[in-house]
Design an enzyme around this catalytic site. Sequence first.
Site, mmCIF file in Angstrom:
data_model
loop_
_atom_site.group_PDB
_atom_site.id
_atom_site.type_symbol
_atom_site.label_atom_id
_atom_site.label_comp_id
_atom_site.label_asym_id
_atom_site.label_seq_id
_atom_site.Cartn_x
_atom_site.Cartn_y
_atom_site.Cartn_z
ATOM 1 N N GLY A 125 -24.707 2.105 1.053
ATOM 2 C CA GLY A 125 -25.811 2.828 0.430
ATOM 3 C C GLY A 125 -25.473 4.255 0.058
ATOM 4 O O GLY A 125 -26.335 4.993 -0.427
ATOM 5 N N HIS B 157 0.627 -11.917 1.024
ATOM 6 C CA HIS B 157 -0.434 -11.096 0.428
ATOM 7 C C HIS B 157 -1.088 -11.810 -0.756
ATOM 8 O O HIS B 157 -2.310 -11.743 -0.951
ATOM 9 C CB HIS B 157 0.175 -9.759 -0.016
ATOM 10 C CG HIS B 157 -0.809 -8.660 -0.118
ATOM 11 N ND1 HIS B 157 -0.438 -7.337 -0.186
ATOM 12 C CD2 HIS B 157 -2.156 -8.651 -0.180
ATOM 13 C CE1 HIS B 157 -1.507 -6.570 -0.275
ATOM 14 N NE2 HIS B 157 -2.560 -7.354 -0.290
ATOM 15 N N SER C 50 -12.707 -5.566 2.472
ATOM 16 C CA SER C 50 -13.851 -5.013 1.719
ATOM 17 C C SER C 50 -15.169 -5.577 2.244
ATOM 18 O O SER C 50 -16.030 -5.992 1.463
ATOM 19 C CB SER C 50 -13.708 -5.288 0.222
ATOM 20 O OG SER C 50 -12.597 -4.616 -0.316
ATOM 21 N N PRO C 51 -15.376 -5.600 3.570
ATOM 22 C CA PRO C 51 -16.608 -6.168 4.124
ATOM 23 C C PRO C 51 -17.838 -5.323 3.807
ATOM 24 O O PRO C 51 -18.970 -5.798 3.951
ATOM 25 C CB PRO C 51 -16.336 -6.195 5.631
ATOM 26 C CG PRO C 51 -15.378 -5.069 5.852
ATOM 27 C CD PRO C 51 -14.496 -5.073 4.639
ATOM 28 N N TYR D 278 0.826 -1.195 0.000
ATOM 29 C CA TYR D 278 0.000 0.000 0.000
ATOM 30 C C TYR D 278 0.868 1.257 0.000
ATOM 31 O O TYR D 278 1.541 1.568 0.990
ATOM 32 C CB TYR D 278 -0.928 0.027 1.215
ATOM 33 C CG TYR D 278 -1.792 -1.206 1.369
ATOM 34 C CD1 TYR D 278 -2.166 -1.973 0.273
ATOM 35 C CD2 TYR D 278 -2.236 -1.612 2.625
ATOM 36 C CE1 TYR D 278 -2.953 -3.102 0.418
ATOM 37 C CE2 TYR D 278 -3.034 -2.733 2.778
ATOM 38 C CZ TYR D 278 -3.385 -3.476 1.674
ATOM 39 O OH TYR D 278 -4.164 -4.597 1.831
ATOM 40 N N GLY E 155 -18.231 -4.044 0.754
ATOM 41 C CA GLY E 155 -18.296 -3.998 -0.696
ATOM 42 C C GLY E 155 -17.648 -2.762 -1.276
ATOM 43 O O GLY E 155 -18.185 -2.126 -2.174
ATOM 44 N N ARG E 156 -16.461 -2.407 -0.723
ATOM 45 C CA ARG E 156 -15.743 -1.194 -1.139
ATOM 46 C C ARG E 156 -16.638 0.041 -1.019
ATOM 47 O O ARG E 156 -16.591 0.950 -1.839
ATOM 48 C CB ARG E 156 -15.197 -1.354 -2.558
ATOM 49 C CG ARG E 156 -14.192 -2.481 -2.681
ATOM 50 C CD ARG E 156 -13.514 -2.521 -4.033
ATOM 51 N NE ARG E 156 -12.422 -3.494 -3.994
ATOM 52 C CZ ARG E 156 -12.557 -4.794 -4.224
ATOM 53 N NH1 ARG E 156 -13.728 -5.275 -4.541
ATOM 54 N NH2 ARG E 156 -11.529 -5.606 -4.140
ATOM 55 N N GLY E 157 -17.463 0.036 0.011
ATOM 56 C CA GLY E 157 -18.311 1.182 0.295
ATOM 57 C C GLY E 157 -19.695 1.094 -0.299
ATOM 58 O O GLY E 157 -20.607 1.822 0.119
#
Length: 331
Positions: free
Chosen positions: A215, A128, A206-207, A55, A209-211
């Site tokens: 919603g 990774h 990403s729990p 990163y 869903g990447r935001g």
Amino acid sequence: MLKRELANGLTVSSIGYGAMGLSEFYGETNDLQSLKLLDQLLELGVDFIDTANFYGRGHNEELIGYYLSKLQPSQRHQIKIATKCGIDRPAESAYARSINNTPDYIRKCCDESLQRLGVECIDLFYLHRVDSKIIEQSMDCLGQLVKEGKIAHVGLCEVSSKTLLKAHSVFPVTALQTEYSLWTRDIEEDILGTLKTNNIGLVPYSPLGRGFLTGKLTRNSDLPDGDFRKTNDRFLDGNINHNRNILDIIQPIAQKYQATPGQIALAWLLAQYEHIVPIPGTKKRQYLQENVQASEIILEREDLTTLNNILLQFEVKGQRYSEEGMKGVNV
């Protein structure tokens, strides 16, 4: 915050923090703002921070290391740091990468991560991405690093059950990190059962869903320039318009619990396995607080059933990564 054991005595807050976005991939970054956000983690009871040498090509580890250096020793020892190695990323290319799991490379990366983080021992050190052809050699090396006191626990990312079990037979795997959320359910076919049978921890990245599952992102134009999601398959205009249908199923459940859709997505994950610790990332304190509060939501059986079956009602459109990004996934 409640604690959870991943495996082998590694106990952390039931919601962790994914720090990747503080360095790249999700639009502009600001180190001063990032440090203020990190200061708030301990206040909220979050003691599990996930980073990687990948990163920002070391920037993320350096940022976390600077944050740790400003803490009192008693605070520092509360925090568990997970970092990763195994991807070789050329300096001249923005996205290209190759997998390198050789013992020499693992040792080199470990020493560099220790220096950037400013710690004597890394709490959880992942491969990774994994080269399954040499996994025994890689795990033997990681086991030696544990014996030398440079790392405390070994983890893998995005591997198949076959590779996981092969690795676990060489040296105990404390945690598997992989993408898992209400709209990414691949691991339920086989891998999740393997984790449960062998009491290996699960760290979903990403729990949310990447935001998307919050919603708050319903159009491609909602994404800032420089955000990799802008060209991600699931967020392209035609697909994101279709994928919004999943929110129509989550929203009534969120209203029932006076929660946000994102909190329901995290609460659902926590209910899937006792040794699961999601690592949502955010740059905003408000969302950090929301994520932490999700750990207090206990979903009723009927709501869990509805969410468990969500993909029977709805088919997600779009791949989760580009072809380049899928290198080394589930090998």
